[in-house]
Design a protein around this motif. Structure first.
Motif, mmCIF file in Angstrom:
data_model
loop_
_atom_site.group_PDB
_atom_site.id
_atom_site.type_symbol
_atom_site.label_atom_id
_atom_site.label_comp_id
_atom_site.label_asym_id
_atom_site.label_seq_id
_atom_site.Cartn_x
_atom_site.Cartn_y
_atom_site.Cartn_z
ATOM 1 N N ASN A 138 0.825 -1.213 0.000
ATOM 2 C CA ASN A 138 0.000 0.000 0.000
ATOM 3 C C ASN A 138 0.853 1.254 0.000
ATOM 4 O O ASN A 138 0.524 2.239 -0.651
ATOM 5 C CB ASN A 138 -0.923 0.000 1.220
ATOM 6 C CG ASN A 138 -1.622 -1.325 1.406
ATOM 7 O OD1 ASN A 138 -1.043 -2.254 1.974
ATOM 8 N ND2 ASN A 138 -2.852 -1.434 0.920
ATOM 9 N N THR A 139 1.962 1.225 0.741
ATOM 10 C CA THR A 139 2.854 2.383 0.785
ATOM 11 C C THR A 139 3.529 2.585 -0.562
ATOM 12 O O THR A 139 3.779 3.734 -0.971
ATOM 13 C CB THR A 139 3.909 2.205 1.885
ATOM 14 O OG1 THR A 139 3.265 1.911 3.127
ATOM 15 C CG2 THR A 139 4.748 3.461 2.042
ATOM 16 N N LEU A 142 1.313 4.637 -2.556
ATOM 17 C CA LEU A 142 0.924 5.916 -1.977
ATOM 18 C C LEU A 142 1.488 7.130 -2.712
ATOM 19 O O LEU A 142 0.763 8.121 -2.909
ATOM 20 C CB LEU A 142 1.318 5.938 -0.499
ATOM 21 C CG LEU A 142 0.681 7.003 0.387
ATOM 22 C CD1 LEU A 142 -0.831 6.998 0.269
ATOM 23 C CD2 LEU A 142 1.100 6.787 1.843
ATOM 24 N N VAL A 145 -0.702 7.837 -5.655
ATOM 25 C CA VAL A 145 -2.028 8.309 -5.238
ATOM 26 C C VAL A 145 -1.962 9.782 -4.832
ATOM 27 O O VAL A 145 -2.828 10.588 -5.209
ATOM 28 C CB VAL A 145 -2.565 7.450 -4.080
ATOM 29 C CG1 VAL A 145 -3.892 8.003 -3.567
ATOM 30 C CG2 VAL A 145 -2.741 6.003 -4.519
ATOM 31 N N LEU A 146 -0.941 10.153 -4.081
ATOM 32 C CA LEU A 146 -0.799 11.546 -3.649
ATOM 33 C C LEU A 146 -0.538 12.471 -4.833
ATOM 34 O O LEU A 146 -1.053 13.594 -4.881
ATOM 35 C CB LEU A 146 0.327 11.663 -2.615
ATOM 36 C CG LEU A 146 0.067 10.967 -1.272
ATOM 37 C CD1 LEU A 146 1.314 11.006 -0.404
ATOM 38 C CD2 LEU A 146 -1.112 11.611 -0.541
ATOM 39 N N TYR A 149 -3.868 13.030 -6.449
ATOM 40 C CA TYR A 149 -4.633 14.062 -5.751
ATOM 41 C C TYR A 149 -4.137 15.460 -6.146
ATOM 42 O O TYR A 149 -4.929 16.383 -6.383
ATOM 43 C CB TYR A 149 -4.494 13.906 -4.236
ATOM 44 C CG TYR A 149 -5.106 12.658 -3.642
ATOM 45 C CD1 TYR A 149 -6.090 11.944 -4.314
ATOM 46 C CD2 TYR A 149 -4.707 12.203 -2.388
ATOM 47 C CE1 TYR A 149 -6.650 10.813 -3.750
ATOM 48 C CE2 TYR A 149 -5.260 11.075 -1.820
ATOM 49 C CZ TYR A 149 -6.231 10.376 -2.506
ATOM 50 O OH TYR A 149 -6.776 9.252 -1.952
ATOM 51 N N ALA A 167 -0.882 3.533 -10.576
ATOM 52 C CA ALA A 167 -1.194 3.029 -9.234
ATOM 53 C C ALA A 167 -2.086 1.801 -9.285
ATOM 54 O O ALA A 167 -1.880 0.841 -8.531
ATOM 55 C CB ALA A 167 -1.866 4.136 -8.415
ATOM 56 N N LEU A 175 -7.611 0.508 -6.047
ATOM 57 C CA LEU A 175 -7.608 1.957 -6.220
ATOM 58 C C LEU A 175 -8.463 2.397 -7.402
ATOM 59 O O LEU A 175 -8.757 3.586 -7.543
ATOM 60 C CB LEU A 175 -6.170 2.460 -6.386
ATOM 61 C CG LEU A 175 -5.334 2.482 -5.103
ATOM 62 C CD1 LEU A 175 -3.874 2.732 -5.422
ATOM 63 C CD2 LEU A 175 -5.867 3.542 -4.140
ATOM 64 N N TYR A 304 -5.028 5.471 1.964
ATOM 65 C CA TYR A 304 -5.043 6.529 0.947
ATOM 66 C C TYR A 304 -6.079 7.615 1.226
ATOM 67 O O TYR A 304 -5.945 8.740 0.723
ATOM 68 C CB TYR A 304 -5.355 5.930 -0.440
ATOM 69 C CG TYR A 304 -4.807 4.546 -0.658
ATOM 70 C CD1 TYR A 304 -3.460 4.346 -0.954
ATOM 71 C CD2 TYR A 304 -5.643 3.427 -0.567
ATOM 72 C CE1 TYR A 304 -2.958 3.069 -1.158
ATOM 73 C CE2 TYR A 304 -5.153 2.148 -0.769
ATOM 74 C CZ TYR A 304 -3.814 1.974 -1.058
ATOM 75 O OH TYR A 304 -3.324 0.709 -1.248
#
Length: 535
Positions: A138-139, A142, A145-146, A149, A167, A175, A304
């Motif tokens: 998951n990390t 990340l 994902v960031l 955003y 991702a 996701l 997330y």
């Protein structure tokens, strides 16, 4: 404000440097890339593949960032475990980079006040920064994902779609729900056309799919799409529930409250005062709701959404703080905003102390290296619990030592008696696992792990964190100078990133934080702040 995120991330890293079984694949892969390069046959995953394959693209990127620093460390002859800190720092920097860019985007979109409070809220909480430098699957997703955003809030749709495709196809297929909901919102509000979406998404999707298949087929020595196999295992075969199930609303009444702390109370306040956070919060909540249909649940699966929810909490704090001069009640509400940060920090400090006692395997091997000289002829067998709670190849400090993690060896068997040292799980020095060694081995040390929480109104603070023995280091009293390891040890996956070695039943009732925030004790005595899973 940027330095606060960096500083607090480093505190989490240095207080809890060791990793657990869920992080093992990525950590071992990074180690092997750094130390074995193209010698694939020496890689850990070929011996301990796990239930489902994972991509090497994340470990490759982290390794490229960490490689110069690891090289300098080796030239200066620093201990090998220094590389563990460097690798985790590289991963943390990879996550902090888009997080800091997101913070600046919040400043441009919602104002400096919300941006500053976003940092304060984030650093006051435990889980996001705790996970930030941990090599979990998951990390690894990340940073993308960031970045997604960041580009979404800046209306840079092409880059948003590209980061989302990477991702989803490379790291975490689920996701598609979260980022798909965001994309759907852009389409419905006509900020993005369907034709442009298809024009961008299709080539990027094919590119990233080809990239992961090409790279991972090389490392796994067979044709595969790792995330495709994971989706098949978890969604089509619905096997994730084999590793434990939680109630449907568990994310809402347990995971999110633990991750956000007292900031959760300010989430609806932020949505009331600042309507611009609604498009951020709603996709996050709908994602959690949709993901709740999978029976196996862990906090890290929804990590997330925490930044999006924190933006709403930060907007509330910013409004309360700006209004502090308008009257006594407003001043009191401003104090509530500050007080909730203090409450979060107290909870974070408590959880960090608990987590420190959650890696007895790493502590045991570290202690063994302190007790025995580098030149000594040490052969150590590492049992299941030790391998799952902190031991990795970065902890194998001496090339002349032999580190073995063979599973299913019977206590007291001839194979185990050939080792100079054993790291064995036991509840006390009179434990059942230690009885076969009463005559042949001496106990040279024991390592304590988290046991339970005890409340006592006669002390301050009134809560005590109790530990108990869980691992013992044994030394063979009769080992010949040159032990014979010519026999073939039965190899089994011990430290694979996605597999638990004891039976699922043994780990069904591992320690956890229940709905009331209490830590429940069980047979292992080790709480899982990062839960064990196959997802």
């Amino acid at each position: 404000m940027d330095w606060l995120l960096v500083l607090c991330s480093l505190v989490h890293l240095f207080v809890c440097p060791f990793t657990k079984v869920e992080e093992s694949f990525n950590l071992q892969a990074i180690h092997d890339i750094l130390y074995h390069q193209t010698d694939i046959q020496e890689y850990d995953h070929l011996e301990f593949p796990g239930v489902v394959p994972r991509t090497f693209l994340g470990p490759l990127v982290v390794s490229v960032i960490a490689a110069p620093f690891v090289a300098v460390s080796r030239v200066l002859e620093f201990p090998k475990d220094v590389s563990l800190y460097l690798v985790r720092f590289a991963l943390g920097a990879l996550v902090l980079w888009p997080l800091l860019k997101l913070q600046k985007r919040i400043k441009g979109t919602l104002g400096k006040g919300t941006s500053d409070w976003f940092v304060l809220v984030t650093v006051s909480q435990f889980h996001f920064l705790f996970y930030l430098s941990r090599p979990l699957p998951n990390t690894m997703a990340l940073p993308l994902v960031l970045f997604a955003y960041y580009y979404w809030l800046g209306q840079q749709h092409g880059k948003f779609i590209a980061c989302s495709a990477a991702a989803i196809l490379i790291f975490r297929g689920e996701l598609a729900i979260l980022l798909g909901l965001i994309l759907l919102g852009e389409l419905l509000t006509r900020r993005l056309s369907l034709s442009k979406t298809v024009f961008i998404a299709v080539p990027f999707g094919l590119l990233f799919l080809f990239l992961t298949v090409f790279v991972d087929s090389f490392f796994w020595q067979r044709l595969l799409w790792p995330e495709g196999e994971v989706l098949w295992y978890n969604v089509v075969l619905n096997k994730s529930g084999d590793w434990g199930t939680s109630p449907f609303l568990w994310y809402f009444y347990s995971a999110i409250p633990r991750a956000m702390g007292t900031s959760l109370a300010l989430l609806p306040v932020g949505m009331f005062f600042e309507r611009r956070v609604w498009p951020l919060v709603l996709p996050a909540l709908f994602f959690v709701l949709a993901y709740s249909f999978l029976p196996h649940k862990e906090l890290r699966f929804i990590i997330y959404v925490i930044p999006l929810l924190n933006i709403a909490a930060a907007a509330a704090c910013s409004r309360l703080w700006e209004n502090r001069t308008k009257g006594k009640w407003f001043a009191l509400l401003a104090l509530v905003a500050i007080g909730h940060l203090v409450a979060n920090l107290v909870l974070t400090s408590f959880l960090l102390v608990v987590s420190r006692a959650n890696y007895p395997g790493g502590e045991a091997l570290f202690l063994l290296h302190k007790m025995e000289s580098r030149e000594s002829n040490v052969t150590v067998h590492i049992d299941v619990l030790a391998a799952q709670t902190g031991i990795s190849r970065f902890g194998h400090l001496h090339n002349n030592w032999m580190y073995d993690k063979t599973e299913n060896l019977k206590p007291g068997s001839p194979e185990l008696r050939m080792f100079s040292h054993l790291i064995v799980e036991a509840k006390s020095k009179h434990g059942y696992n230690l009885r076969p060694y009463a005559e042949t081995h001496e106990i040279v040390a024991h390592i304590e792990g988290f046991s339970h929480i005890r409340s006592s109104y006669n002390h301050f603070p009134p809560i005590r964190i109790k530990t108990k023995p869980c691992l013992f280091i044994l030394k063979n009293k009769y080992l010949p100078k040159e032990p014979d390891f010519s026999f073939t040890l039965r190899k089994h996956p011990v430290e694979s990133a996605e597999v638990l070695l004891p039976s699922a039943a043994e780990f069904e009732n591992r320690n956890h934080l229940d709905g009331e925030g209490l830590i429940i004790e069980n047979s292992t005595g080790i709480p899982d702040l990062i839960e064990n899973s196959k997802d």
